[in-house]
Scaffold this motif. Structure first.
Motif, short mmCIF file in Angstrom:
data_model
loop_
_atom_site.label_atom_id
_atom_site.label_comp_id
_atom_site.label_asym_id
_atom_site.label_seq_id
_atom_site.Cartn_x
_atom_site.Cartn_y
_atom_site.Cartn_z
N THR A 143 -3.83 6.88 26.85
CA THR A 143 -4.96 7.61 26.98
C THR A 143 -6.11 6.86 25.97
N ILE A 144 -7.42 7.21 26.07
CA ILE A 144 -8.22 6.70 25.01
C ILE A 144 -7.91 7.14 23.57
N GLU A 145 -7.64 8.57 23.67
CA GLU A 145 -7.31 9.12 22.24
C GLU A 145 -6.21 8.33 21.44
N GLU A 146 -4.96 8.10 22.17
CA GLU A 146 -4.04 7.26 21.77
C GLU A 146 -4.29 5.81 21.27
N TYR A 147 -5.04 5.03 22.25
CA TYR A 147 -5.64 3.87 22.01
C TYR A 147 -6.34 3.79 20.68
N SER A 148 -7.24 4.80 20.51
CA SER A 148 -8.05 4.90 19.32
C SER A 148 -7.16 4.98 18.19
N LEU A 149 -6.28 5.83 18.29
CA LEU A 149 -5.56 6.32 17.06
C LEU A 149 -4.58 5.02 16.63
N GLN A 150 -4.02 4.55 17.58
CA GLN A 150 -3.31 3.12 17.40
C GLN A 150 -4.06 2.11 16.93
N GLN A 151 -5.16 1.89 17.50
CA GLN A 151 -6.08 0.74 16.98
C GLN A 151 -6.41 1.04 15.27
N ARG A 152 -6.93 2.41 14.97
CA ARG A 152 -7.03 2.67 13.48
C ARG A 152 -5.92 2.57 12.73
N MET A 153 -4.59 2.88 13.20
CA MET A 153 -3.51 2.51 12.36
C MET A 153 -3.13 1.33 12.07
N ASN A 154 -3.54 0.36 13.15
CA ASN A 154 -3.10 -1.33 13.19
C ASN A 154 -4.38 -1.64 12.16
N ILE A 155 -5.52 -1.19 12.18
CA ILE A 155 -6.29 -1.82 11.22
C ILE A 155 -6.14 -1.49 9.55
N GLU A 156 -5.74 -0.13 9.41
CA GLU A 156 -5.43 0.25 8.39
C GLU A 156 -4.17 -0.41 7.71
N LYS A 157 -3.35 -0.64 8.43
CA LYS A 157 -2.04 -1.49 8.05
C LYS A 157 -2.57 -3.02 7.91
N ALA A 158 -3.33 -3.54 8.76
CA ALA A 158 -3.67 -4.85 8.54
C ALA A 158 -4.41 -5.13 7.09
N HIS A 159 -5.36 -4.06 6.53
CA HIS A 159 -6.13 -4.17 5.40
C HIS A 159 -4.97 -3.92 4.30
N ASP A 160 -3.98 -3.03 4.33
CA ASP A 160 -2.99 -2.85 3.44
C ASP A 160 -2.25 -4.16 3.41
N ILE A 161 -1.87 -4.97 4.05
CA ILE A 161 -1.19 -6.10 4.25
C ILE A 161 -2.08 -7.32 3.33
N ALA A 162 -3.38 -7.22 3.78
CA ALA A 162 -4.25 -8.37 3.50
C ALA A 162 -4.52 -7.96 1.68
N ARG A 163 -4.70 -6.54 1.32
CA ARG A 163 -4.85 -6.32 -0.01
C ARG A 163 -3.61 -6.71 -0.96
N GLU A 164 -2.37 -6.55 -0.32
CA GLU A 164 -1.02 -7.16 -0.90
C GLU A 164 -1.33 -8.74 -1.26
N HIS A 165 -1.59 -9.28 -0.05
CA HIS A 165 -1.37 -10.78 -0.28
C HIS A 165 -2.52 -11.20 -1.13
N LEU A 166 -3.93 -10.38 -0.96
CA LEU A 166 -4.80 -10.91 -2.08
C LEU A 166 -4.39 -10.55 -3.51
N LYS A 167 -3.75 -9.57 -3.90
CA LYS A 167 -3.25 -9.38 -5.18
C LYS A 167 -2.25 -10.40 -5.45
N LYS A 168 -1.34 -10.92 -4.77
CA LYS A 168 -0.32 -11.76 -5.08
C LYS A 168 -1.15 -13.21 -5.32
N THR A 169 -1.95 -13.50 -4.48
CA THR A 169 -2.60 -14.81 -4.58
C THR A 169 -3.51 -14.96 -5.78
N PHE A 170 -4.16 -13.98 -6.14
CA PHE A 170 -5.16 -13.92 -7.27
C PHE A 170 -4.63 -13.15 -8.40
N ASN A 171 -3.41 -12.73 -8.31
CA ASN A 171 -3.11 -12.04 -9.54
C ASN A 171 -4.09 -10.81 -9.91
N ILE A 172 -4.50 -9.97 -9.03
CA ILE A 172 -5.49 -8.98 -9.33
C ILE A 172 -4.61 -7.91 -9.49
#
Length: 96
Positions: free
Chosen positions: A62-91
């Motif tokens: 359904t559209i609702e399931e798709y929207s929720l899944q995409q939001r969770m995917n984007i949030e997870k991707a941003h969390d992963i990116a933040r962790e990599h940025l912290k490690k890369t630049f010692n932030i």
């Protein structure tokens, strides 16, 4: 990227731009370890060969399931990116 594919007189760059941009968006960045497509849309690029062979990932029912899944995917991707940025630049953790 364009310079690697353009002809010597550089008149074909505009016709190659869509393919080069697709390749850029599908390639994981060295700092975040994620592709721009994952960071923005929460999923990888679906290539024509994946559509033709049926390998492309199946979407939610359904559209609702798709929207929720995409939001969770984007949030997870941003969390992963933040962790990599912290490690890369010692932030410090408090900054991001």
């Amino acid at each position: 990227m364009l310079s690697a594919y353009c002809s010597k007189n550089q008149t074909s760059w505009d016709s190659l731009l869509p393919q080069v941009m697709m390749a850029y968006r599908a390639t994981p960045h060295s700092t975040t370890s994620l592709s721009p497509n994952v960071m923005v849309f929460g999923r990888n690029v679906v290539l024509p060969c994946e559509l033709a062979t049926g390998v492309a990932e199946k979407s939610a029912k359904t559209i609702e399931e798709y929207s929720l899944q995409q939001r969770m995917n984007i949030e997870k991707a941003h969390d992963i990116a933040r962790e990599h940025l912290k490690k890369t630049f010692n932030i410090p953790k408090e900054v991001l």
